[in-house]
Design a protein around this motif. Structure first.
Motif, PDB file in Angstrom:
ATOM      1  N   ILE A  34      78.190  18.074  90.037  1.00 29.81           N
ATOM      2  CA  ILE A  34      79.198  17.015  89.943  1.00 29.81           C
ATOM      3  C   ILE A  34      78.622  15.742  89.328  1.00 29.81           C
ATOM      4  CG2 ILE A  34      80.517  17.911  91.887  1.00 29.81           C
ATOM      5  CD1 ILE A  34      79.425  15.547  93.546  1.00 29.81           C
ATOM      6  N   LYS A  85      82.295  15.252 100.502  1.00 32.67           N
ATOM      7  CA  LYS A  85      82.278  14.372  99.324  1.00 32.67           C
ATOM      8  C   LYS A  85      82.144  15.200  98.046  1.00 32.67           C
ATOM      9  CE  LYS A  85      79.401  10.729  97.246  1.00 32.67           C
ATOM     10  NZ  LYS A  85      78.234   9.827  97.482  1.00 32.67           N
ATOM     11  N   TRP A 132      85.422  17.071  97.382  1.00 31.98           N
ATOM     12  CA  TRP A 132      86.454  16.146  96.919  1.00 31.98           C
ATOM     13  C   TRP A 132      86.236  15.760  95.455  1.00 31.98           C
ATOM     14  CZ3 TRP A 132      91.096  14.513  97.374  1.00 31.98           C
ATOM     15  CH2 TRP A 132      91.491  13.267  96.885  1.00 31.98           C
ATOM     16  N   ARG A 133      84.994  15.454  95.091  1.00 30.55           N
ATOM     17  CA  ARG A 133      84.714  15.072  93.707  1.00 30.55           C
ATOM     18  C   ARG A 133      84.897  16.256  92.757  1.00 30.55           C
ATOM     19  NH1 ARG A 133      79.329  11.578  93.049  1.00 30.55           N
ATOM     20  NH2 ARG A 133      79.862  12.118  90.893  1.00 30.55           N
ATOM     21  N   ARG A 145      88.514  16.642  92.041  1.00 36.30           N
ATOM     22  CA  ARG A 145      89.000  15.589  91.152  1.00 36.30           C
ATOM     23  C   ARG A 145      88.467  15.718  89.732  1.00 36.30           C
ATOM     24  NH1 ARG A 145      88.842   9.676  93.530  1.00 36.30           N
ATOM     25  NH2 ARG A 145      90.184   9.462  91.702  1.00 36.30           N
ATOM     26  N   SER A 152      85.028  16.257  88.710  1.00 40.79           N
ATOM     27  CA  SER A 152      83.638  15.938  88.384  1.00 40.79           C
ATOM     28  C   SER A 152      82.871  17.208  88.056  1.00 40.79           C
ATOM     29  CB  SER A 152      82.958  15.228  89.560  1.00 40.79           C
ATOM     30  OG  SER A 152      83.531  13.972  89.790  1.00 40.79           O
TER      31      SER A 152
END
Length: 403
Positions: A356, A385, A388-389, A392, A394
């Motif tokens: 990421i 974390k 989640w990234r 989104r 990453s």
């Protein structure tokens, strides 16, 4: 290992008072430094002590400094108060020890050291302390970044556990440790003494790495199985659609089995949707030209849809959702570096901390540095974390060669 002559600041704190008897047991000669040397002399009878004002003289002939003195995050104060103790005092210690001829400096700092005004005064001041040391000529510095430290008792942020009934204390600790990293004082001691031999490491992260934590293990399995369930139940039609379209748009099967190096160095067969042309050489993606991409390959890799068949590998416990990305057996340098850094002691993942952050396998040394950071920092909150990234967008997959 030969005995060392060691200057210790902050010996009266929990970490210092735990390390001092361990160092004495192993025959090291200590000089304990504090604002009240008489109190230190009474507490650690038979050990040399000094105030900060006499340190330049007292430290002559010593080998290294363990700098533990700090205003910690369980103490109150504004940024200036933290700077006074964590930066100003450090400056005084540096000047005194440099005058005494001590050139090896181990600075105990925190995982939360951040150069951000949004961070805590503690984290900000500790980051500024690291920058001060980095700009000091003539010192060989290691910044030892630590989480909450515990031993036979819990102190600091973990002190709340002392209020938990004794039978529930261990499970409660596992829960807290699963949420954020911790480190036992025995492991910290081993890491400190290792630095007596290795003077080339500017920053070291020391944690328990979630070893033997059943709460974290259960969380990881729950996340893995939830991901498999989500894909199978809600996205089965997508798997079917891409399976059909890949075979229709290019020659070759839709699924691409590939050997990868997994847990403890064991080779397993990793399943992916095929993103390369049929008969493309077995090599890291960064070694393959863009011309080798199949018609849907770029889209599949960018969206990470090519990774979804690896739910089979998760069910076989060959992979987890989050972890260091497994490499090919032919990437021998990367395998060797990961073995040496103990990266392969944790399950590989479909997504990970390096991925990421756009770190691919073209630079084995850099990748292992990020992998090592993940192994040290992994926790429920850290894995969340990363997930989640990833969700989104990453991380866009390993880059192919241009042209």
């Amino acid at each position: 290992m030969s005995a060392k002559k060691i200057v210790i600041t902050g010996a009266s704190g929990f970490v210092g008072s735990s390390l001092v008897p361990m160092l004495q047991r192993d025959g090291h000669d200590l000089l304990l430094v504090g604002r009240n040397p008489a109190e230190l002399e009474q507490r650690f009878q038979g050990t040399k002590t000094s105030g900060y004002d006499t340190l330049a003289t007292a430290a002559q002939g010593f080998d290294l400094v363990l700098h533990l003195a700090a205003r910690n995050n369980d103490q109150e104060g504004d940024l200036e108060a933290f700077r006074a103790d964590n930066v100003g005092l450090l400056q005084d210690v540096i000047e005194a020890c440099t005058a005494a001829g001590v050139t090896r400096f181990i600075n105990f700092t925190t995982l939360h050291a951040e150069p951000s005004d949004e961070g805590s005064p503690y984290g900000q001041s500790k980051w500024e302390a690291e920058q001060l040391l980095a700009g000091t000529e003539g010192l060989s510095v290691t910044n030892m970044r630590l989480p909450a430290v515990y031993g036979t008792e819990y102190r600091g942020k973990l002190a709340v556990l002392n209020k938990v009934p004794i039978l529930l204390r261990k499970p409660a600790f596992w829960l807290l440790a699963a949420l954020k990293p911790t480190v036992h004082i025995d492991k910290l001691y081993l890491a400190v003494t290792e630095q007596f031999r290795d003077i080339g490491t500017p920053r070291v992260l020391v944690t328990d790495e979630q070893r033997g934590n059943p709460v974290y293990w259960l969380f990881q399995k729950l996340i893995d199985l939830s991901f498999v369930f989500l894909i199978v139940v809600l996205f089965w039609w997508g798997l079917l659609y891409f399976w059909i379209m890949i075979s229709r748009k290019s020659d070759g099967p839709s699924l691409f089995p590939q050997d990868r190096v997994g847990l403890h160095g064991k080779v397993f067969t990793c399943l992916k949707f095929r993103t390369m042309q049929k008969d493309t050489k077995q090599a890291g993606t960064h070694e393959v030209g863009e011309a080798s991409l199949a018609p849907m390959g770029r889209f599949l890799r960018k969206t990470k849809i090519d990774e979804l068949p690896q739910i089979w590998n998760i069910l076989k416990q060959e992979l987890s959702l989050v972890g260091p990305r497994p490499c090919l057996p032919v990437q021998e340098e990367l395998v060797e570096r990961r073995m040496a850094a103990n990266i392969l002691s944790v399950p590989g993942g479909i997504t990970g901390w390096a991925q990421i952050n756009e770190i691919d396998m073209s630079d084995p040394e850099e990748l292992v540095r990020w992998d090592d950071e993940y192994v040290k920092l992994r926790s429920i909150l850290f894995d969340a974390k990363i997930i989640w990234r990833t969700a989104r967008g990453s991380g866009q997959g390993d880059r192919t060669q241009a042209g």
